[in-house]
Write an enzyme that holds these catalytic residues in place. Structure first.
Site, PDB file in Angstrom:
ATOM      1  N   LYS A  88       0.820  -1.217   0.000  1.00  0.00           N
ATOM      2  CA  LYS A  88       0.000   0.000   0.000  1.00  0.00           C
ATOM      3  C   LYS A  88       0.857   1.271   0.000  1.00  0.00           C
ATOM      4  O   LYS A  88       0.393   2.331  -0.422  1.00  0.00           O
ATOM      5  CB  LYS A  88      -0.976  -0.025   1.164  1.00  0.00           C
ATOM      6  CG  LYS A  88      -2.027  -1.116   0.967  1.00  0.00           C
ATOM      7  CD  LYS A  88      -3.092  -1.119   2.007  1.00  0.00           C
ATOM      8  CE  LYS A  88      -4.200  -2.105   1.681  1.00  0.00           C
ATOM      9  NZ  LYS A  88      -3.821  -3.515   1.930  1.00  0.00           N
TER      10      LYS A  88
HETATM   11  C1  LIG Z   1      -4.459  -4.568   1.306  1.00  0.00           C
HETATM   12  C2  LIG Z   1      -3.688  -5.828   1.185  1.00  0.00           C
HETATM   13  C3  LIG Z   1      -4.056  -6.844   0.283  1.00  0.00           C
HETATM   14  C4  LIG Z   1      -5.306  -6.775  -0.576  1.00  0.00           C
HETATM   15  O1  LIG Z   1      -5.240  -5.779  -1.544  1.00  0.00           O
HETATM   16  P1  LIG Z   1      -6.551  -5.243  -2.248  1.00  0.00           P
HETATM   17  O2  LIG Z   1      -6.126  -4.107  -3.102  1.00  0.00           O
HETATM   18  O3  LIG Z   1      -7.463  -4.814  -1.136  1.00  0.00           O
HETATM   19  O4  LIG Z   1      -7.141  -6.371  -3.009  1.00  0.00           O
HETATM   20  C5  LIG Z   1      -3.229  -7.958   0.175  1.00  0.00           C
HETATM   21  N1  LIG Z   1      -2.127  -8.091   0.941  1.00  0.00           N
HETATM   22  C6  LIG Z   1      -1.748  -7.142   1.821  1.00  0.00           C
HETATM   23  C7  LIG Z   1      -0.525  -7.354   2.635  1.00  0.00           C
HETATM   24  C8  LIG Z   1      -2.506  -5.980   1.984  1.00  0.00           C
HETATM   25  O5  LIG Z   1      -2.118  -5.036   2.871  1.00  0.00           O
END
Ligand SMILES: *Cc1c(COP(=O)(O)O)cnc(C)c1O
Length: 465
Positions: A110
Site C-alpha cells: 500500500k
Molecule cells: C491490502 C492488502 C491486500 C489486498 O489488496 P486489495 O487491493 O485490497 O485487493 C493484500 N495483501 C496485503 C498485505 C494488503 O495489505
C-alpha cells in the site's frame, strides 16, 4: 483525459478533480473515459527505464492537468524512501518469480500508492490554499501506509480509526509510534466493522464532511489504482526480458479488488503482454465465487491469518463490473441497487466467459497458507508472508491454466509484519527490517474512544485543521 463515474451521474472531470473527489458524487467510482494502449515499439524503449521513470510515463498517460515536472517530483519524492533503488524488485524463488512490493516505509504494497497520494494531496492543497482532514479506518496495513503518506505535511491532519487490541502488535505500533503532530490514532472499543461503519456514517453527513473538508485515503481513490498499474508493467517487461516469453501471468492476493484491478487495467494498456490474472482469496472468497459461479453474493467476514484480505464487499469491484457490462452505467447502477436489497449480483453466461478470459481464481484456506509458507521456506530458504502465500498457493493450484508464460506472484507484505503466523509456519520469526527495529521501545500515542459516531465526531471537531 477526463474522468467519469461508473454510475454515469457526473459531468466529466479532470485527474486532479478526481483525486480530490475520491468517491464520485453520484455514489459511483471514478474511471478514465478511455484506456490508452501502448504499442510494442514504445514498450521496447520503456523496458530499460528505471521504476520512477516508467511511473512517469505510465501515470502521465492518465494525467493532463499536472505538469510533467510536478508529476516527476511527486514520483521521485514518493519512492526515495524505499529501501531499494528499483522500488519493486523481482526475485526468482524456485520456479517462480516473486515481485517484492514491500520495500516502502510500512513494509506493505500500500506504500507504493499511498506515498504518491500523500504527495499529490499535499501539492494540490498547497496550490489551492485549502486544508484537509483525512478520516479512515484500518484493519492493519492501510492505516500505517496512509499515515506515512501524509505525516508532517502542511494543511493535512489524519485521523485513523483502528479496533483496539484487534490489529497485530506490529501493525498497531507502526501507526502509534509516529511522532508527527498531524497524526491522530483513535483506538475504538469495537471491531473493524464498527470502525468502518463509523467512517461511512460520518462521510454520509454531508454538512459535516464539507465543514471539516474530510478527505479519504481508501482504495476507491483513482490515484491509488493508477500508481499500482506501474509495477505490473515494470514486472512484465523485466520478466519477459529474462525468460524470452511472449506474455506473463500475475497471481494477486486480493481483498478489495484494488490491486488486481490495477493489473486488469495494465493488461489492457500493454495487451497482449499479460495473459492471466490469478485472483487469489483467503476464506473470505466472495470474489472467487464470482469468477467460478458468476454470482457476487455477500456473506459474513471470517477472521484469518491474512487479515488485510478479510473483506466481503470489495469496493473496487464496481469498476470492473463497469467494463464487464461494456460501460453501461445504468446497468451498474441497477446491479448495486439490487446488491443493497438482495445481497447478490448475478451475471449471465456470456459475461462469465468474458470474466474467465482475464481471471482465474482460487480460495486458499489457512492450513494451506501455513503449509505454503513452510514448503516455500524448506524448498528455497525464502520467507513469504501469509498474504503472499495465498497468491503462491493459488498459482500452484491453477498451474494448468497458467501454461502460456511464467507466473509472477505479488509479495504484498514483508513477513516480519506477521510474526505469529510465521512462527506457526516455520518455527521462527523473520529477521526484522531496520524500520521495525526497537519499535516496541518508541513512545506510542493513541486515544481510546467508544465505538460511537458522536465520540469520533467530537474528537475531530476538537483536533481538525
Ligand atoms: C491490502 C492488502 C491486500 C489486498 O489488496 P486489495 O487491493 O485490497 O485487493 C493484500 N495483501 C496485503 C498485505 C494488503 O495489505
Amino acid at each position: 483525459m477526463k474522468y467519469i463515474s461508473t454510475r454515469g451521474g457526473i459531468n466529466p472531470i479532470s485527474f486532479t478533480e478526481a483525486v480530490m473527489m475520491g468517491l464520485a458524487a453520484d455514489g459511483g467510482l471514478l474511471l478514465p473515459d478511455s484506456i490508452p494502449s501502448v504499442d510494442s515499439a514504445t514498450l521496447d524503449v520503456w523496458k530499460d527505464l528505471s521504476y520512477p521513470d516508467l511511473a512517469l510515463k505510465i501515470m502521465g498517460l492518465f494525467i493532463d492537468d499536472l505538469s510533467n515536472e510536478k508529476l516527476e517530483s511527486i514520483i521521485n519524492n514518493s519512492y526515495k524512501n524505499f529501501d531499494v533503488p528499483d522500488v519493486t524488485p523481482i526475485v526468482k524463488v524456485g520456479k517462480r518469480f516473486i515481485l517484492e512490493l514491500f520495500h516502502g516505509p510500512t513494509l506493505a504494497f500500500k506504500d507504493i500508492a499511498l506515498q504518491v497520494l500523500g504527495n499529490l494531496f499535499s501539492l494540490l492543497l498547497k496550490e489551492s490554499g485549502e486544508k484537509m482532514n483525512i478520516l479512515g479506518a484500518t484493519s492493519g496495513d492501510t492505516g500505517s501506509a496512509a499515515i506515512y503518506g501524509v505525516k508532517g505535511k502542511d494543511n493535512i491532519n489524519i485521523f485513523i480509526l483502528h479496533p483496539k487490541g484487534r490489529v497485530s502488535k506490529v501493525q498497531a505500533l507502526q501507526m502509534t509510534t509516529v511522532p508527527e503532530k498531524n497524526v491522530f490514532n483513535l483506538a475504538l472499543k469495537g471491531n473493524f466493522d464498527d470502525c468502518q461503519a463509523i467512517v461511512k456514517a460520518i462521510f454520509n453527513q454531508l454538512d459535516f464532511k464539507a465543514q471539516y473538508r474530510l478527505g479519504s485515503i481508501n482504495s476507491i481513490n483513482w490515484a491509488r489504482v493508477l500508481a499500482q498499474i506501474v509495477y505490473y508493467v515494470y514486472a512484465t517487461l523485466k520478466v519477459k526480458r529474462q525468460t524470452g516469453d511472449k506474455a506473463v501471468n500475475f497471481s494477486v492476493p486480493t481483498g478489495n479488488f484494488g490491486d488486481i484491478f490495477a493489473g486488469y487495467i495494465a493488461k489492457q494498456i500493454i495487451r497482449p503482454n499479460i495473459e492471466k490474472l490469478v485472483l487469489a482469496t483467503n476464506e473470505n472468497n466472495i470474489l472467487t465465487r464470482f469468477v467460478l459461479q458468476g454470482r457476487y453474493a455477500k456473506s459474513k467476514v471470517i477472521p484469518t491469518i491474512s487479515p488485510s484480505m478479510d473483506i466481503q464487499v470489495a469496493s473496487n469491484f464496481e469498476r470492473y463490473l463497469y467494463y464487464l457490462y461494456n460501460q453501461e452505467s445504468e446497468r451498474v447502477k441497477r446491479s448495486f441497487m439490487f446488491l443493497d436489497k438482495k445481497d447478490v449480483i448475478i451475471i449471465n453466461q456470456e459475461e462469465q466467459a468474458k470474466a474467465r478470459r482475464d481471471f482465474v481464481s482460487a480460495s486458499i484456506d489457512q492450513a494451506t497458507t501455513i503449509k505454503t509458507i513452510r514448503d516455500t521456506y524448506e524448498e528455497t530458504g525464502y520467507i513469504i508472508d501469509p498474504h503472499t502465500a495465498v497468491g503462491v498457493a493459488a498459482a500452484e493450484r491453477l498451474k494448468a491454466d497458467l501454461q502460456n508464460g511464467p507466473t509472477v506472484c505479488l509479495a504484498t507484505a514483508h513477513p516480519a509484519k506477521f510474526p505469529d503466523a510465521l512462527n506457526n509456519a516455520i518455527g521462527k520469526e523473520p529477521e526484522r527490517p531496520k524500520s521495525l527495529e526497537g519499535i516496541e521501545d518508541r513512545p506510542s500515542r493513541y486515544e481510546v474512544l467508544p465505538a460511537e459516531v458522536d465520540a469520533v465526531k467530537n474528537y475531530i471537531v476538537k483536533h481538525a485543521l
